[in-house]
Each structure stands twice: as structure tokens, then as C-alpha cells.
Design an enzyme around this catalytic site. Structure first.
Site, PDB file in Angstrom:
ATOM      1  N   ALA A 241       0.824  -1.214   0.000  1.00  0.00           N
ATOM      2  CA  ALA A 241       0.000   0.000   0.000  1.00  0.00           C
ATOM      3  C   ALA A 241       0.858   1.264   0.000  1.00  0.00           C
ATOM      4  CB  ALA A 241      -0.941  -0.022   1.202  1.00  0.00           C
ATOM      5  N   HIS A 242       0.165   2.412  -0.009  1.00  0.00           N
ATOM      6  CA  HIS A 242       0.850   3.695  -0.133  1.00  0.00           C
ATOM      7  C   HIS A 242       1.730   3.999   1.077  1.00  0.00           C
ATOM      8  CE1 HIS A 242      -3.046   5.737   1.577  1.00  0.00           C
ATOM      9  NE2 HIS A 242      -2.552   4.837   2.390  1.00  0.00           N
ATOM     10  N   ASN A 243       2.878   4.621   0.764  1.00  0.00           N
ATOM     11  CA  ASN A 243       3.838   5.087   1.772  1.00  0.00           C
ATOM     12  C   ASN A 243       4.533   3.976   2.550  1.00  0.00           C
ATOM     13  OD1 ASN A 243       1.429   7.427   1.907  1.00  0.00           O
ATOM     14  ND2 ASN A 243       3.514   8.185   1.673  1.00  0.00           N
TER      15      ASN A 243
END
EC number: 2.3.1.191
Length: 356
Positions: A241-243
Site C-alpha cells: 500500500a501507499h507510503n
């Protein structure tokens, strides 16, 4: 088709092994002990394979010195400390390499993109504005590169891969079919019973010598970037997922899911189907066994588990019933019962000693 042959001497030199046998003996491929023929080389990677090696028709074997002493003296051998590593090295020798270079006529490339002269761009590949494709990199059919994507040298992008806007990939990275890198992260702000989309303004950065399997998704960051450090290997069907940040030389097996803003350290192993919640940190040198669910940060190196191993169905049902019952019993009551049992055991032990 001309099949290349290599002398035993050449192969021994490539893996820095010691040769025993006919140095001029030619070999044209690798094979398992069971399937090998006289033109193949195979390897013995453990005591349990020694009997199979004795029966093998392989023209040569990669072994340790200890295994060589257990096998026929008439066989050709390359003796090394680590046969499995030597086998891995020789797979690159016998790999059918793609030598085609240039740009296929059906590819669509923006005029501002920079493509190395010795790269290969396959049929129906689309490459956007300001992209960079490095030397000796191969991009196979139907892949898509959004604007400002950069790929370093000696890369390999299999068919139907999507590298979305701003993705940065360094050297010697392999990305397999149907993977999507740089897609929008799953970010929404809840308000008054509705989900309000958060535009994901970051991108994805992938280091040197990374391998990403088929059908993976790596989302771009919301503000900062999603980062995959050098030497990471990722199996098929993995969601990042993001980051998220994945430390160098970490291995992630199939069907793992890593939620947003989690940091995973260096040299970690995530076995199949692990789940990791968001906004936590896992330190270096952590191994998670299959189907583990990580719900909090891990600050000490080691092996961790939470999945339940297979058992006979009726036993599993009884175990689940007992597990549920534990939640209804206060911990203090459980401790009192254990103390009482321990007292009884000690009393019985004293009685037996007196009788003796």
C-alpha cells in the site's frame, strides 16, 4: 536452433569450484537428478538426495566434498561449498537470453522520451512523455509507461506491466507480467457518512536488483513516496500500500498484504499470506511464518508466528471451543487453577519420594 555447450572446466571456473573428472566433457543444460541425461549437469543439495544422485544419468554433478565421497568415483564432479548457490549461478549461463534490440513498429513512444539505443521495446508498448529507458533494458509487449517514468539499465519488464506516472526504477530490476506499480493508494477521509477521496501525490521508488513477481500492486504514496530498497524480492500476488517502505534484501512471498505507511526493515522474510497492518514498524532481520497477522510493531529481531497449523477437523473444532472458552474465564482465575494444579503435582511428587 544452436544449443550452446560448455566444458566442465568452464563451468567449474564460473562457480569457483574444484573439478574432478574429464575437464573437456561438454554439457548443454541443467536438470534435476531424476530427469538429467548425459549432456546435463545436476546438483546434490542435501543428504536425502545422495541415493538419487547415485542413480542419476547426469553427465556431471555439483556437490560438496562430503557428498562426493559418498558417490561413484567414475562420475564427473564440481566440488563447491554451496551446491545450491552454484546451481543458481549456472542457471544464468544456460538461460535462453533475449538478444533482440530496437523498437517494434507498433510501439507508441512520446517524442520527449529517451530510449537507449540497445534497449528493446516490444509490440504495442506505450511510453509517455519525459520517460527514460536505460541501456540493455527489455520491455515486452503491451506494457505501459506513464509520463516521467524512469527505468535504469539491464532491466526487464514483462508483458502487460503498468508503470504509472512518476515511477522511478533503478538498475537490474525485473518486473513480471500484469503487475501495476504506482497506482492510486487506498486513501479516503470519512466525513458525514461518506468517503472523500484523497489524491495520492507521491510516487514509487524502486532500488537496484529488485525482483517483482506477477500480478502485484504497489501503490504510490499519498504525500511521500512508497519505497522498495535494493535487493528486495517479491513473489506473485502481493499488495503493497501507499507510503510503505521495504528495507533492502527483504523477501516477501505470495499473497502477502502490507497496509499503508508501514516500515519493514532490512533482511526480513514474510512467508506466504502474511498480513501487516498500517502505520507500524518491523525491525531488521525479522521472519514471519506463513499466514501470520502482524497488528503491532516488532522491535526485536527473530521469528514470529500467529497462523494456526493444520489439524484433523474434529480436533480443530474442539480446540476452537476451548479457545473461545478462555475468553470467558478471567486471567486471575486461570492462574489460580494453574497454581492449584502445580501444588497438587508437587504434593504427589513428595509422596512418591517418601514411599521410595
Amino acid at each position: 536452433m544452436n544449443i550452446p555447450h560448455y566444458s566442465l572446466e568452464t563451468l567449474a571456473h564460473l562457480v569457483q569450484g574444484e573439478l574432478f573428472g574429464d575437464e573437456h566433457f561438454n554439457l548443454s543444460g541443467l536438470a534435476s537428478l531424476e530427469q538429467a541425461q548425459s549432456h546435463h549437469i545436476s546438483f546434490v543439495n542435501g543428504e536425502k538426495y545422495v541415493e538419487a544422485a547415485k542413480q542419476s544419468k547426469a553427465g556431471a554433478l555439483i556437490v560438496t566434498s562430503a557428498f562426493k565421497d559418498q558417490l561413484p568415483a567414475s562420475q564427473n564432479y564440481i566440488v563447491v561449498k554451496n551446491p545450491y548457490l552454484a546451481f543458481a549461478q549456472l542457471t544464468h549461463v544456460f538461460e535462453k537470453k533475449m538478444t533482440q534490440r530496437g523498437i517494434e513498429s507498433t510501439a507508441k513512444i512520446h517524442p520527449s522520451a529517451m530510449i537507449a539505443d540497445n534497449a528493446y521495446i516490444g509490440h504495442y508498448v506505450i511510453i509517455g512523455a519525459e520517460c527514460v529507458v536505460g541501456e540493455n533494458t527489455v520491455i515486452l509487449a503491451h506494457s505501459f509507461l506513464g509520463d516521467n517514468v524512469e527505468i535504469g539499465r539491464d532491466g526487464f519488464v514483462e508483458s502487460n506491466v503498468s508503470l504509472l506516472q512518476g515511477t522511478k526504477i533503478k538498475d537490474r530490476v525485473r518486473i513480471h507480467a500484469n503487475t501495476v506499480i504506482g497506482s492510486e493508494g487506498f486513501g479516503f477521509a470519512p466525513y458525514q457518512g461518506k468517503w472523500h477521496r484523497i489524491v495520492q501525490l507521491g510516487t514509487v521508488q524502486i532500488g537496484h536488483d529488485v525482483r517483482i513477481g506477477s500480478n502485484c500492486s504497489i501503490d504510490r504514496g499519498a504525500l511521500d513516496d512508497t519505497i522498495i530498497e535494493d535487493g528486495v524480492i517479491i513473489d506473485n500476488l502481493v499488495q503493497i500500500a501507499h507510503n510503505v517502505r521495504i528495507g533492502s534484501n527483504t523477501a516477501i512471498a505470495a499473497k502477502c498484504g502490507i497496509a499503508g505507511s508501514t516500515v519493514i526493515g532490512k533482511n526480513c522474510i514474510l512467508a506466504g499470506a502474511c498480513g501487516v497492518v498500517g502505520h507500524i514498524t518491523i525491525t531488521d532481520n525479522v521472519t514471519l511464518t506463513g499466514m501470520s497477522m502482524v497488528t503491532k510493531s516488532i522491535s526485536e529481531a527473530g521469528t514470529y508466528s500467529s497462523g494456526t497449523a493444520l489439524m484433523e477437523n474434529n480436533q480443530w473444532k474442539r480446540t476452537i471451543v476451548r479457545f473461545r472458552q478462555l475468553a470467558d474465564v478471567p486471567l486471575t482465575q486461570i492462574m489460580k487453577r494453574l497454581d492449584h494444579i502445580q501444588t497438587q503435582i508437587e504434593s504427589l511428587e513428595s509422596t512418591f519420594k517418601l514411599r521410595k
